[in-house]
Every structure is written in C-alpha cells, then in structure tokens.
Motif scaffolding. Structure first.
Motif, short mmCIF file in Angstrom:
data_model
loop_
_atom_site.label_atom_id
_atom_site.label_comp_id
_atom_site.label_asym_id
_atom_site.label_seq_id
_atom_site.Cartn_x
_atom_site.Cartn_y
_atom_site.Cartn_z
N HIS A 36 -9.69 1.96 1.38
CA HIS A 36 -9.26 2.72 2.57
C HIS A 36 -10.50 2.82 3.46
CE1 HIS A 36 -5.96 4.02 -0.01
NE2 HIS A 36 -5.40 4.64 1.01
N HIS A 39 1.46 5.35 -2.00
CA HIS A 39 1.04 6.40 -2.93
C HIS A 39 2.35 7.09 -3.35
CE1 HIS A 39 -3.16 6.52 -0.96
NE2 HIS A 39 -2.43 5.92 -0.04
N ASP A 63 2.20 2.94 3.36
CA ASP A 63 1.26 4.01 3.00
C ASP A 63 2.02 5.23 2.51
OD1 ASP A 63 -1.23 5.17 2.60
OD2 ASP A 63 -1.52 5.78 4.67
N HIS A 66 0.87 -1.19 0.00
CA HIS A 66 0.00 0.00 0.00
C HIS A 66 0.90 1.23 0.00
CE1 HIS A 66 -3.69 2.22 1.94
NE2 HIS A 66 -2.84 3.12 1.46
FE FE Z 1 -3.33 5.12 1.67
#
Ligand code: FE
Ligand code: DI6
Length: 400
Positions: free
Chosen positions: A236, A68, A311, A66
């Motif tokens: 999410h 970004h 994350d 996970h």
């Molecule tokens: Fe996230």
C-alpha cells in the motif's frame, strides 16, 4: 471430455486489450481452455457437450486483486463523522479507524468472521468474480492474524472462487506496541511471518507505507523477511502522501504497488522496470473524497500495467461490487472501459502472480470465464451496480 461453448463473442483480454473474436467458439477440456478462436476455424472433432451462449459476450472471470474482506464490525458511524468534516487521519489519531476494526476483529470468533466475510464475498461473486485476493491486517497479533488467515483459506475452500491470501500484519500499529513501531516490525519479522508462513497460510506479504502507518525503512525490513521466506511482496503506497514506497516495492520486485495517488514519475519508471503492477483503487479515492488523481499519463507512458480492485474494507472502501469499481475507474480516473476491464482480468492476474494461468481467454489457461448478456464490452463499465444477466464458468464447470 471436451466441451464446446459457442454462439458468442469473446473479449479475450490477451496482452491487455479487448482482442475481440466475433462469433467465437471456446473448447474446454477439464479445467482448461483447450482451444479458442473464430467458430469458422473450430477444429473438426467430436464435441459431446455443446453450450449455446445465445450471443453473449465472453470475458475472462473477473479478478479482484486487492480486498480486506475479513473483518469484524463496520464503520458507518465514522462515515457519518467524516461527512461532518472530521478527517480520516483525525479519526485514526483518536483511536478510531483501523484500530476500531482491530478491536472488533479480535473479539469475533472464527465462525463469526467466516459468516460475515462469506456474505460480502458472495456479493463480489455476483459480479462474475472467479478469483479474489484477501488480506489479513485487522488482527495485528499472531493469534488474530492466524484466525483471519484461516478464515481466508476456508472461504477459498467453501465458496466457488479461487482465493489468494496476503498477510498484512504491517497494516497499523497495535495498541500494545504504542510508540514502539520498530519493535512491532521486529515481532512481525521474527515471530508472526515465519509462523504463519510455516502453517501454509500466506501466499504474499503486504504492508501499509504511509506517514500514519509504517516508514519505508520499516517496510523494507518486512520485505527482506518475506524474501527470506520465499514469499512475494505487495505494498500500500502513496495513498495519502509521497514516501516513494512504490519505488521501494519495485526494488523488491513486488507483484504490485497499490493506491498510488501521490506517486511520482520516477516511481512509475521504477515500477515499469520491475514489472510491478499499479493497482488503482477508485472506491477508496471516491469514499474519502480525495482529489489527488493517480498519474495516469505517466503510468501509461512508461508502460506500467494497471489493475483495478475494490479494496473492500470497512474504513475507506465498503465496496461490494467490482463492476461499480470499473465505472469509478472510468469516471474518477479517466480510464477507458477497455483499460478498466484489463484491470480486473489480465493485469489483476499479474498483480497476483497468476498471469500465466489466469486473466485472459487463451488456450492452456484455466477455464474461468463469464458469458454476459450485454451489447458491448463497455457495458460492464457503464451500468452502475445492479445485476447483469450472465453465466459463470469456473474451472470449466458452470456455477449456479
Ligand atoms: Fe487496501
Ligand atoms: N489503506 C486503506 O485504504 C485501507 N487500508 C489501507 O492500508 C483502510 C483500512 C481501514 O481504514 O480500515
């Protein structure tokens, strides 16, 4: 050609536990593990290439399921504001937060996004990461989401890591759709997802189910479209409040529901039944100085598989180390080092739909592994940052 790797111990992580083999031998053939077991039981044969791992501990290559990683700008200014007492929600309401990263990402060229993301990804790789998931979600219009997803594909093509791309167009409401969330969801479902999927840019679909993002009904609309396109979903959910997004995700056989601090026991039961992985993100919990812990006991009691991920994002988890996340999973969430390691190997593979081929050291799986010069597997959760001496093998070939 077969290659033998020996003079090592293995934490194979089969079935989500260390499953240790002392004095192990690993035989790779091409990209795959051909045989693994105690060296004393190594099948007799001709091994033209033999690697001495000098007593290292071998684990599966780490999987960050996970992130970004692709975005423009950064938000260290907001970090300073939050330290002075302004909340994440307040900053978002004032046009900062995700919206500010969207502006910077839209303004950046594909080349600029690739260059900045490659630097961050290389940092993750220094921790023995061999597979990573990267989400779009800072573009929020067709051209900008496409730009991000193309960068994600290019990262996978140019760096020594397997990359899965997830379309997170339903991350936040873009300014052009202010007060028209349903219309934006409609646009995602009728225009963006079909086009991006047709271009082969999407491996999975994600959404942000939260009172400051999208409602369960809006998320469900996205899930139905993903299903029609034959794409698996993730969510999410339950990061800041309890909307039972994780139960909704379970109803759609989601690969994972992520964050989950505010989930209930019923959500855990639903996830266990559908085999949806709980992805815990201690970096975001720590960075936002949250206090509500994910319900570890309920997750364990009901047998939900637990993954851990960085994350990596500019707003809530500027985390450039997966090993640091292992430590935070233990210190913040009271996971054991064994659970944490399963969380970045076999359970992370399951959260990406890759557990048949990745995430554990077993014959037939892809030969992605790390030989760490450590004393015990728990050392991976113990050290805070820094770099550990190691050798990384990906697809049967040693890298750098
Ligand atoms: Fe996230
Ligand atoms: N949850 C998060 O923690 C990130 N996205 C999400 O859905 C935050 C993204 C950001 O603040 O930029």
């Amino acid at each position: 050609m077969k290659t033998l790797w020996q003079n090592c111990h293995a934490a194979t992580m089969a079935q989500g536990v260390y499953a240790i083999i002392e004095d192990a031998a690993i035989v790779t053939q091409g990209e795959h593990i051909h045989w693994i077991g105690p060296r004393a039981e190594l099948p007799a044969g001709d091994y033209p290439a033999v690697n001495d791992l000098k007593g290292a501990w071998v684990t599966p290559g780490l999987i960050d399921c996970h992130t970004h990683t692709v975005f423009g700008g950064n938000r260290s200014g907001e970090f300073e504001q939050r330290l002075q007492g302004v909340s994440y929600a307040d900053i978002a309401a004032a046009g900062g937060g995700i919206a500010s990263t969207v502006r910077a990402t839209r303004a950046a060229s594909e080349e600029e996004l690739f260059a900045s993301a490659a630097k961050r990804l290389k940092s993750l790789l220094r921790d023995g990461v061999t597979t990573v998931e990267i989400k779009s979600g800072y573009g929020l219009d067709l051209a900008s989401e496409r730009k991000i997803l193309r960068v994600i594909r290019r990262l996978g093509a140019e760096l020594p890591v397997s990359v899965r791309s997830t379309c997170l167009a339903a991350h936040a409401l873009p300014p052009e759709y202010k007060d028209r969330a349903d219309d934006y969801i409609e646009h995602i479902c009728t225009v963006m997802l079909p086009a991006l999927a047709a271009e082969g840019l999407v491996d999975a679909v994600d959404a942000f189910c939260e009172y400051l993002a999208f409602s369960p009904a809006q998320v469900e609309r996205v899930f139905i479209t993903a299903q029609q396109l034959g794409l698996p979903v993730k969510l999410h959910a339950e990061q800041l409040s309890s909307l039972h997004g994780s139960s909704l995700a379970a109803r759609y056989q989601a690969l994972s529901a992520d964050h989950l601090e505010f989930m209930t026991e019923d959500d855990a039961i639903a996830m266990a039944e559908s085999g949806t992985v709980a992805v815990l993100l201690p970096g975001a919990f720590y960075f936002l100085r949250e206090t509500q812990l994910p319900p570890m006991d309920a997750l364990r009691r009901h047998g939900v598989k637990i993954a851990v991920a960085s994350d990596l994002n500019p707003g809530t988890s500027p985390a450039l180390s997966v090993r640091l996340m292992l430590n935070m999973a233990c210190t913040c969430f009271r996971m054991t080092p064994e659970e944490a390691l399963a969380g970045v190997t076999i359970h992370a593979a399951q959260a990406l739909g890759m557990a048949r081929t990745h995430g554990s050291l077993e014959a037939g799986k892809v030969a992605d592994f790390v030989a760490w010069h450590i004393d015990r597997p728990a050392d991976l959760s113990y050290w805070l940052g820094g770099e550990l001496e190691k050798r990384v093998v990906r697809h049967g070939v040693e890298i750098d």
